[in-house]
Design an enzyme around this catalytic site. Structure first.
Site, PDB file in Angstrom:
ATOM      1  N   GLU A 160       1.057  -0.466  -5.220  1.00 48.65           N
ATOM      2  CA  GLU A 160       0.080   0.414  -5.583  1.00 48.65           C
ATOM      3  C   GLU A 160       0.840   1.818  -5.307  1.00 48.65           C
ATOM      4  O   GLU A 160       1.073   2.257  -4.421  1.00 48.65           O
ATOM      5  CB  GLU A 160      -1.032   0.710  -4.407  1.00 48.65           C
ATOM      6  CG  GLU A 160      -2.081   1.442  -4.674  1.00 48.65           C
ATOM      7  CD  GLU A 160      -2.360   2.560  -3.663  1.00 48.65           C
ATOM      8  OE1 GLU A 160      -3.290   3.254  -3.763  1.00 48.65           O
ATOM      9  OE2 GLU A 160      -1.881   2.336  -2.230  1.00 48.65           O
ATOM     10  N   ASP A 173       0.555  -1.147   0.017  1.00 44.80           N
ATOM     11  CA  ASP A 173       0.078   0.120  -0.016  1.00 44.80           C
ATOM     12  C   ASP A 173       1.068   0.993   0.219  1.00 44.80           C
ATOM     13  O   ASP A 173       1.823   1.427   0.609  1.00 44.80           O
ATOM     14  CB  ASP A 173      -1.004   0.060   1.171  1.00 44.80           C
ATOM     15  CG  ASP A 173      -1.882   1.088   1.419  1.00 44.80           C
ATOM     16  OD1 ASP A 173      -2.738   1.214   0.437  1.00 44.80           O
ATOM     17  OD2 ASP A 173      -1.812   1.975   2.312  1.00 44.80           O
TER      18      ASP A 173
END
Length: 632
Positions: A367, A314
């Site tokens: 990401e 993330d």
């Protein structure tokens, strides 16, 4: 009351590796470990707290008395406090009480390496060690082939707390999910599930992205063995498991990692590098060896102990740039005078090297929302070493295009075609994730223009386009049946919508697309290579039509794709093809009645010797309104 016995699981080599930041199995050493010492059963505790003056284990077993069980500091300047407490075992709750040498600070902390935690809002750690007999040997044996970059990747992103509820508003347990979620994902044909963070977190509205228990599956859905059962069951049904992993930041909760031993132990001491202004959270000190070992050990822990097949990392962009979400004067350039966080980049590379060298058949996925180069390039070639990267630019441009009324689309066709100018610069995954259906953005369905028929036709077309665009793909739960409302983490998905044909038809189409994707090698064998894609025509702006070819290793498996991005049928539409002979056959049509479409046939003509689009032969086809037709 039994006192702490001097005992250690650490060797000198362990300590040397830890200090160098190269010990990637710290979960075998630090934390709480039930064992037997000199015939006495109890638990060994070890915690890193170099600034501490004293560290004690407190819990129900000693009435939270911080003088009852004082740990011993090691002599080797490692900063590790350790000891064995007899007659304390599985299921006991505990914390560390730390008296600091730093201005007399006192903290009471959960164990950073705890395997299980109390159910929030309670915050203590739980001594946990239980056997689990895995039954996924078959999957683990062929995972390297199944999980390769030349294999289908159709990912179903799931938030466990809101996928489905029972009895109105109760969480499904891990065991419930092992049965119900596995059955659903298998029936829908997704190849993988991606779980939003399941590591323990205190605050439900964070969706799990503010972690305090990095080594503990959240207790919201049951015990750690329950999560192993969920992964195991998915594997036994040929479904891979990807976990969201958050090494980018952590919350300031009093029991968490922040100011752990009265010093900035895990977070960077300089607030310009150690505090995230957007998320009001702390940023790891990637330049500190022991912190790197903690994080890399954590990545390997989920792959090792829970048989996970991939980690989606993330907020990578927030790690890479020193000026991320910062104004002028709020950040300091690196030694080269630019804005790259060299320590974070070094950590990411080392993490990826450790993952790929220790585990066969796994993937890491970034990401990463910027144009940073080489995210999915191997470390030895100067890249960051990820297996894949989310294609955020494609997602943004595609949704911007699709929300436009079709009458205006001819002026914006470049929004769709532009992605092919950079589609093969990385190994891209195309994401329609949870971030696209929250905070007033509306559901994907309600971002489509027009009346109900056009909304659903546009959504079906959008999914067809995604599945035939080069790259892997991901759909957030609910999107597969046209969820009408924005995602709400407190509520179940709107499963009742499936009683309506337009919603059940959309679900059926996604199911059929998954099956089509998995059975047509042209869509995945070269999904990250320019050899796997060829435009037929991207310039028909006036009709808003796109035509292209997807290619695999064998040319006889090539498939042809045509998109009609307006609600006007295109009859007798001519397409030039490189084929020399053969009859064209429709393989997929998003306008079928079973999907909620009009049922218009594509009526593909025979291949004729009429030059078109630079090819000697061509066909005529009827392209239904707002539809994708795939033929061969």
């Amino acid at each position: 009351m039994a006192k702490v016995i001097v005992h250690s699981l650490f060797t000198d080599f362990d300590i040397d590796l830890f200090k160098a930041g190269k010990h990637f199995r710290l979960y075998d050493k630090l934390g709480s470990h039930p064992l037997e010492v000199a015939g006495v059963k109890g638990t060994y505790f070890a915690v890193w707290a170099p600034t501490a003056r004293s560290v004690s284990v407190v819990g129900n077993f000693n009435d939270w008395n911080d003088s009852a069980h004082l740990l011993n500091v090691r002599w080797d300047s490692s900063g590790i406090w350790e000891g064995f407490i007899p007659d304390v075992g599985h299921g006991e709750i505990y914390k560390y009480k730390i008296y600091s040498n730093n201005h007399g600070a006192v903290t009471e902390k959960a164990d950073p390496f705890a395997r299980y935690c109390e159910h929030p809002p309670n915050t203590a750690s739980i001594i946990w060690e239980a056997d689990y007999k895995w039954k996924d040997k078959k999957w683990m044996g062929y995972r390297a082939e199944k999980n390769g970059l030349n294999r289908p990747y159709s990912v179903y992103e799931v938030h466990l707390g809101s996928w489905k509820k029972k009895n109105g508003n109760e969480f499904l347990s891990y065991a419930d999910l092992a049965k119900e979620l596995t059955e659903y994902v298998k029936d829908m044909g997704f190849t993988h599930v991606e779980f939003m963070p399941i590591m323990e977190y205190p605050y439900d509205p964070s969706w799990g992205y503010q972690l305090t228990g990095y080594f503990a599956p959240t207790s919201r859905f049951g015990e750690p063995e329950g999560f192993k059962l969920l992964v195991d069951t998915l594997h036994q049904n040929d479904i891979g498991v990807i976990l969201d992993w958050v090494p980018s930041h952590f919350p300031e909760d009093a029991h968490g990692l922040g100011f752990f031993d009265g010093s900035h132990l895990y977070e960077h001491p300089d607030r310009r590098k150690g505090y995230h202004p957007d998320w009001k959270s702390l940023i790891f000190n990637y330049g500190r060896n022991e912190v790197r070992a903690f994080l890399i050990s954590n990545a390997l822990f989920w792959l090792d102990q829970f048989h996970v097949d991939g980690l989606r990392v993330d907020a990578v962009a927030s790690m890479l740039y020193l000026d991320y979400s910062r104004e002028e004067g709020e950040w300091e350039p690196n030694i080269y005078g630019n804005n790259e966080n060299l320590e974070a980049m070094s950590f990411i590379r080392e993490m990826n090297e450790a993952v790929y060298s220790n585990f066969s058949g796994v993937q890491t996925i970034a990401e990463e929302s910027t144009a940073f180069t080489g995210v999915s390039k191997p470390v030895n070639l100067g890249g960051l070493g990820f297996g894949m990267k989310w294609m955020m630019g494609w997602m943004h441009d595609t949704l911007e295009y699709f929300k436009k009324e079709p009458v205006y689309r001819k002026h914006h066709q470049n929004d769709l075609t532009f992605s092919m100018t950079y589609a093969f610069t990385e190994n891209f995954m195309l994401p329609f994730s949870h971030d696209e259906v929250v905070y007033g953005k509306q559901s994907l369905l309600y971002r489509m223009p027009g009346d109900e028929w056009q909304r659903f036709a546009n959504l079906r077309l959008l999914y067809g386009y995604m599945f035939t665009h080069p790259g892997a793909n991901l759909i957030f739960m609910g999107g597969e049946f046209g969820q009408t409302s924005e995602w709400n983490f407190q509520q179940s998905l709107d499963w009742h919508l499936l009683q309506y044909e337009v919603h059940s038809g959309t679900q059926q189409m996604v199911k059929d697309l998954n099956a089509f994707y998995k059975t047509h090698p042209a869509l995945y064998e070269k999904q990250f290579s320019p050899e796997g894609f060829q435009w037929i025509d991207y310039g028909d702006h006036e009709n808003s039509v796109l035509t292209y070819i997807r290619k695999g290793h064998d040319t006889k498996n090539d498939i042809y794709v045509v998109l009609n991005l307006t609600p006007v049928p295109r009859e007798n539409y001519r397409i030039g093809l490189p084929k020399k002979s053969g009859t064209m056959k429709e393989l997929f049509n998003s306008d079928e009645k079973k999907y909620g479409g009009s049922g218009m046939s594509s009526n593909i003509s025979k291949l004729a010797k009429k030059p078109w689009h630079g090819h000697e032969k061509s066909i005529e086809i009827t392209i239904p309104p707002l539809s994708i037709v795939i033929f061969q």
